[in-house]
Design a protein around this motif. Structure first.
Motif, PDB file in Angstrom:
ATOM      1  N   PHE A   1       0.936   5.517   0.433  1.00 25.82           N
ATOM      2  CA  PHE A   1       0.730   4.582  -0.672  1.00 25.82           C
ATOM      3  C   PHE A   1       2.017   3.856  -1.064  1.00 25.82           C
ATOM      4  CE2 PHE A   1      -3.102   7.230  -1.274  1.00 25.82           C
ATOM      5  CZ  PHE A   1      -4.035   6.204  -1.228  1.00 25.82           C
ATOM      6  N   THR A   2       3.154   4.518  -0.905  1.00 26.92           N
ATOM      7  CA  THR A   2       4.425   3.825  -1.140  1.00 26.92           C
ATOM      8  C   THR A   2       4.583   2.669  -0.157  1.00 26.92           C
ATOM      9  OG1 THR A   2       5.500   5.810  -2.024  1.00 26.92           O
ATOM     10  CG2 THR A   2       6.944   4.082  -1.169  1.00 26.92           C
ATOM     11  N   ALA A   3       4.281   2.934   1.115  1.00 33.51           N
ATOM     12  CA  ALA A   3       4.366   1.881   2.135  1.00 33.51           C
ATOM     13  C   ALA A   3       3.362   0.765   1.859  1.00 33.51           C
ATOM     14  CB  ALA A   3       4.127   2.481   3.523  1.00 33.51           C
ATOM     15  N   ALA A   4       2.145   1.134   1.451  1.00 37.35           N
ATOM     16  CA  ALA A   4       1.105   0.133   1.193  1.00 37.35           C
ATOM     17  C   ALA A   4       1.485  -0.771   0.025  1.00 37.35           C
ATOM     18  CB  ALA A   4      -0.227   0.820   0.924  1.00 37.35           C
ATOM     19  N   ASN A   5       2.029  -0.194  -1.045  1.00 36.21           N
ATOM     20  CA  ASN A   5       2.418  -0.991  -2.202  1.00 36.21           C
ATOM     21  C   ASN A   5       3.554  -1.949  -1.855  1.00 36.21           C
ATOM     22  OD1 ASN A   5       0.483   0.227  -3.815  1.00 36.21           O
ATOM     23  ND2 ASN A   5       1.866   1.826  -4.550  1.00 36.21           N
ATOM     24  N   GLN A   6       4.483  -1.459  -1.036  1.00 41.91           N
ATOM     25  CA  GLN A   6       5.597  -2.317  -0.623  1.00 41.91           C
ATOM     26  C   GLN A   6       5.109  -3.459   0.262  1.00 41.91           C
ATOM     27  OE1 GLN A   6       8.293   0.486   1.197  1.00 41.91           O
ATOM     28  NE2 GLN A   6       9.200   1.124  -0.767  1.00 41.91           N
ATOM     29  N   ALA A   7       4.092  -3.184   1.076  1.00 44.11           N
ATOM     30  CA  ALA A   7       3.560  -4.199   1.999  1.00 44.11           C
ATOM     31  C   ALA A   7       2.518  -5.101   1.340  1.00 44.11           C
ATOM     32  CB  ALA A   7       2.958  -3.520   3.229  1.00 44.11           C
ATOM     33  N   GLY A   8       2.068  -4.716   0.139  1.00 46.95           N
ATOM     34  CA  GLY A   8       1.045  -5.512  -0.537  1.00 46.95           C
ATOM     35  C   GLY A   8      -0.321  -5.411   0.095  1.00 46.95           C
ATOM     36  N   VAL A   9      -0.662  -4.217   0.610  1.00 43.77           N
ATOM     37  CA  VAL A   9      -1.977  -4.014   1.220  1.00 43.77           C
ATOM     38  C   VAL A   9      -2.685  -2.842   0.540  1.00 43.77           C
ATOM     39  CG1 VAL A   9      -1.272  -4.949   3.445  1.00 43.77           C
ATOM     40  CG2 VAL A   9      -1.084  -2.486   3.041  1.00 43.77           C
ATOM     41  N   TYR A  10      -3.989  -2.804   0.718  1.00 40.95           N
ATOM     42  CA  TYR A  10      -4.804  -1.735   0.130  1.00 40.95           C
ATOM     43  C   TYR A  10      -5.011  -0.601   1.118  1.00 40.95           C
ATOM     44  CZ  TYR A  10      -5.998  -5.157  -3.461  1.00 40.95           C
ATOM     45  OH  TYR A  10      -5.927  -6.076  -4.469  1.00 40.95           O
ATOM     46  N   VAL A  11      -5.023   0.631   0.592  1.00 42.72           N
ATOM     47  CA  VAL A  11      -5.499   1.795   1.341  1.00 42.72           C
ATOM     48  C   VAL A  11      -6.653   2.373   0.526  1.00 42.72           C
ATOM     49  CG1 VAL A  11      -4.988   4.096   2.224  1.00 42.72           C
ATOM     50  CG2 VAL A  11      -3.260   2.284   2.377  1.00 42.72           C
ATOM     51  N   MET A  12      -7.850   2.318   1.075  1.00 40.83           N
ATOM     52  CA  MET A  12      -9.054   2.744   0.364  1.00 40.83           C
ATOM     53  C   MET A  12      -9.605   4.016   0.995  1.00 40.83           C
ATOM     54  SD  MET A  12      -9.403   0.207  -1.862  1.00 40.83           S
ATOM     55  CE  MET A  12     -11.026  -0.352  -2.315  1.00 40.83           C
ATOM     56  N   LEU A  13     -10.119   4.936   0.180  1.00 41.20           N
ATOM     57  CA  LEU A  13     -10.454   6.262   0.691  1.00 41.20           C
ATOM     58  C   LEU A  13     -11.699   6.871   0.053  1.00 41.20           C
ATOM     59  CD1 LEU A  13      -8.416   8.770  -1.291  1.00 41.20           C
ATOM     60  CD2 LEU A  13      -7.513   6.476  -1.166  1.00 41.20           C
TER      61      LEU A  13
END
Length: 434
Positions: free
Chosen positions: A113-125
């Motif tokens: 989630f740290t990587a996703a927030n930095q990249a501006g993308v969603y991780v949905m689960l």
């Protein structure tokens, strides 16, 4: 505008996901704009349960997560690696991610989630907990205006199936586990299920969402069902309880200097028959959320399987597609759909837990045994709600006790003293009471 999906895995859940995406008629119209673009598989020769062009298939999974045409990567492979690495590489390449992988999220969620927030993308689960039961999005959105007090769930269908059959048939754990394996309800290696590890993975995710912080998986107390016997099931029945493997996250301890501590635990539990979770049987899952001002809300349904889990996967795909279609700015993630937790929740040690206990003792049949038990419990401020001598087994008497609310540390100290009594042969069972 078509949204291109890169699907990693075409097993049970992957097949179900592809079937929904390839047959959108009668479903939400936005699904007609979603294209299965590439599908990663382990072998190209394996027969498929879903019809699709062989040109979509590849064994080069990394080529999918780096493909510039792919908008959303859907990871339904399971396991820790290469799933973790592929998710991180997808994020690094600007892909949104949908995953059903509770093990990866519970262990590596902070990194992901740290990587996703930095990249501006969603991780949905949504599919990572409870199969087709919609619980992740409600915790993120509809229930987020509440102060959540507790999340209590039956989140593993295998153990619930075994305990349900033990209750209805009076059988022992090992024989019903073997039957469940033959029927396909339990894995050949059932460790993750019967030892509570799968439930702990799921509760790490639920607790994180409910209480707004990251959870360290090793800090979750975890105890499985292998020591639950037919005798315990029968005594629970007589006392007005049923035994369930519960995953519990609860915030009712006083705030410490570091903030409010959570109880986060997985263990077999005596559940009063009047409780909403007591009637959940077989492979079904249920999650009970309690908060203020909403009170109690329960989510119930099939916790696994191709169709239910695929339903949750596709709902996440649909959410992302809806944001992209409405021109959502990737640099400004939707605050109710992204995960921005930075801090870790403080988890209280089990010694501080206050709960009721059930314990079964085998004692030498001598006068004064119950009195000695009572004295030892009293020495550590353990108050007994009921004491029943249930029968004689050879030269041993069986005594079952249920306590009032007691601090776990005190209860354990009392048991240590009781084990030293010459009248005590063994303590075959200790279970918590909801």
């Amino acid at each position: 505008m078509a949204f291109k999906i890169g699907l990693l895995g075409l097993g049970t859940v992957g097949t179900g996901t592809a079937q929904i995406l390839l047959d959108p008629q009668g479903r939400h119209p936005l699904l007609q704009e979603i294209e299965v673009y590439r599908v990663g598989v382990r072998s190209l020769d394996k027969p498929r349960l879903v019809e699709m062009s062989e040109s979509l298939l590849t064994t080069d999974l990394e080529s999918i997560v780096t493909d510039p045409h792919v908008d959303i990567v859907v990871e339904v492979m399971g396991g820790l690696e290469p799933a973790r690495s592929l998710i991180l590489k997808a994020i690094a390449n600007g892909k949104h991610v949908v995953t059903a992988n509770k093990a990866v999220i519970s262990r590596y969620g902070d990194e992901i989630f740290t990587a996703a927030n930095q990249a501006g993308v969603y991780v949905m689960l949504e599919a990572a907990v409870g199969g087709g039961i919609p619980v992740i999005q409600p915790l993120k959105q509809a229930l987020s205006v509440n102060r959540i007090h507790s999340v209590t769930g039956i989140v593993n269908g295998t153990t619930n199936y075994i305990l349900s059959r033990m209750q209805t048939e009076g059988g022992e754990f090992n024989e019903i586990l073997a039957d469940a394996q033959q029927l396909g309800y339990a894995e050949a290696d059932p460790t993750a299920d019967v030892d509570g590890l799968d439930a702990a993975d799921k509760m790490a995710i639920l607790a994180s969402l409910a209480f707004g912080g990251r959870i360290k998986l090793p800090e979750i107390y975890c105890e499985g069902i292998s020591k639950v016997s037919a005798a315990d099931i029968a005594y629970a029945e007589k006392l007005g309880f049923t035994i369930k493997l519960l995953a519990i996250a609860k915030q009712d301890l006083p705030a410490s200097e570091k903030g409010t501590s959570l109880q986060v635990r997985v263990h077999p539990t005596l559940v009063p028959k009047t409780h909403p979770l007591a009637s959940i049987s077989g492979v079904y899952n249920a999650i009970l959320v309690e908060g203020e001002p909403i009170g109690q809300v329960m989510f119930y349904g099939r916790g696994a399987g191709s169709g239910p889990t695929a339903s949750a996967v596709v709902s996440d795909i649909l959410n992302i597609a809806a944001i992209l279609k409405s021109g959502g700015d990737a640099a400004k993630l939707h605050p109710l759909l992204s995960c921005s937790h930075q801090d870790y929740c403080a988890i209280a040690p089990m010694e501080e837990l206050v709960t009721r206990f059930y314990a079964r003792f085998l004692t030498r049949d001598r006068p004064g045994v119950i009195g000695k038990l009572g004295t030892s419990f009293g020495n550590y401020q353990v108050s007994l709600e009921s004491v029943v001598q249930t029968g004689i087994h050879g030269e041993l008497a069986e005594i079952v006790v249920v306590t009032h609310d007691v601090r776990e540390g005190n209860f354990r100290q009392a048991l240590d003293e009781i084990r030293t009594l010459d009248t005590i042969d063994s303590i075959p069972s200790i279970l918590r009471v909801l």
